[in-house]
Design a protein around this motif. Sequence first.
Motif, short mmCIF file in Angstrom:
data_model
loop_
_atom_site.label_atom_id
_atom_site.label_comp_id
_atom_site.label_asym_id
_atom_site.label_seq_id
_atom_site.Cartn_x
_atom_site.Cartn_y
_atom_site.Cartn_z
N MET A 6 0.80 -1.22 0.00
CA MET A 6 0.00 0.00 0.00
C MET A 6 0.84 1.28 0.00
SD MET A 6 -2.93 -1.13 -0.24
CE MET A 6 -4.46 -0.69 0.46
N GLU B 87 -0.63 3.99 -2.31
CA GLU B 87 -1.85 4.54 -1.72
C GLU B 87 -1.52 5.50 -0.58
OE1 GLU B 87 -6.07 4.92 -1.05
OE2 GLU B 87 -4.80 4.42 -2.74
N ARG C 16 -0.39 8.74 -2.09
CA ARG C 16 -1.54 9.43 -2.68
C ARG C 16 -2.38 10.10 -1.59
NH1 ARG C 16 -6.73 9.18 -3.38
NH2 ARG C 16 -7.02 7.21 -2.30
N LEU C 17 -2.63 9.41 -0.51
CA LEU C 17 -3.45 9.96 0.57
C LEU C 17 -2.77 11.12 1.29
CD1 LEU C 17 -5.03 6.77 2.15
CD2 LEU C 17 -6.19 8.57 0.85
N ASP D 243 -3.70 14.40 -0.34
CA ASP D 243 -5.08 14.90 -0.29
C ASP D 243 -5.19 16.05 0.69
OD1 ASP D 243 -5.90 13.05 -2.10
OD2 ASP D 243 -6.94 11.75 -0.68
N SER E 175 -4.84 14.22 5.77
CA SER E 175 -4.06 13.00 5.97
C SER E 175 -2.63 13.33 6.38
CB SER E 175 -4.04 12.17 4.69
OG SER E 175 -5.33 11.75 4.36
#
Length: 125
Positions: free
Chosen positions: A42, A45, A48-49, A52, A66
């Motif tokens: 992960m 991911e 990417r988070l 945000d 995040s």
Amino acid sequence: MELFTNIINEANYVLWTYVLIIMLLGCAIWFSVKTRFVQFRMLGEMIRLLGDSTAKINGHEKHISSFQAFAISLASRVGTGNLAGVATALTVGGPGAIFWMWIIALLGSSSAFVESTLAQLFKVK
């Protein structure tokens, strides 16, 4: 009385060195296998988070981002003792100590994931 103190000191030494290290590494490997190596799987991911942003309603933030949650979590896990520990390990153990700290950190991150997941599952308002 001195014999009793020596027995307690020896038991303490064994438990806090050999047994603790074996159990922590064993749990880290177990959690890595059971989560199918979430710390590697992960990674994209996670990045990417972290990018945000928060949702804004009427100019006010609805929740923390995040990245803010990551910064708070990192601050609670890394302290001055950890920084001094790395410097001491590098001085005493050389560059090989840094390599082994990376390996343990990669394995231990699965333990941190499981710990955080359980905290969310069993939190009480």
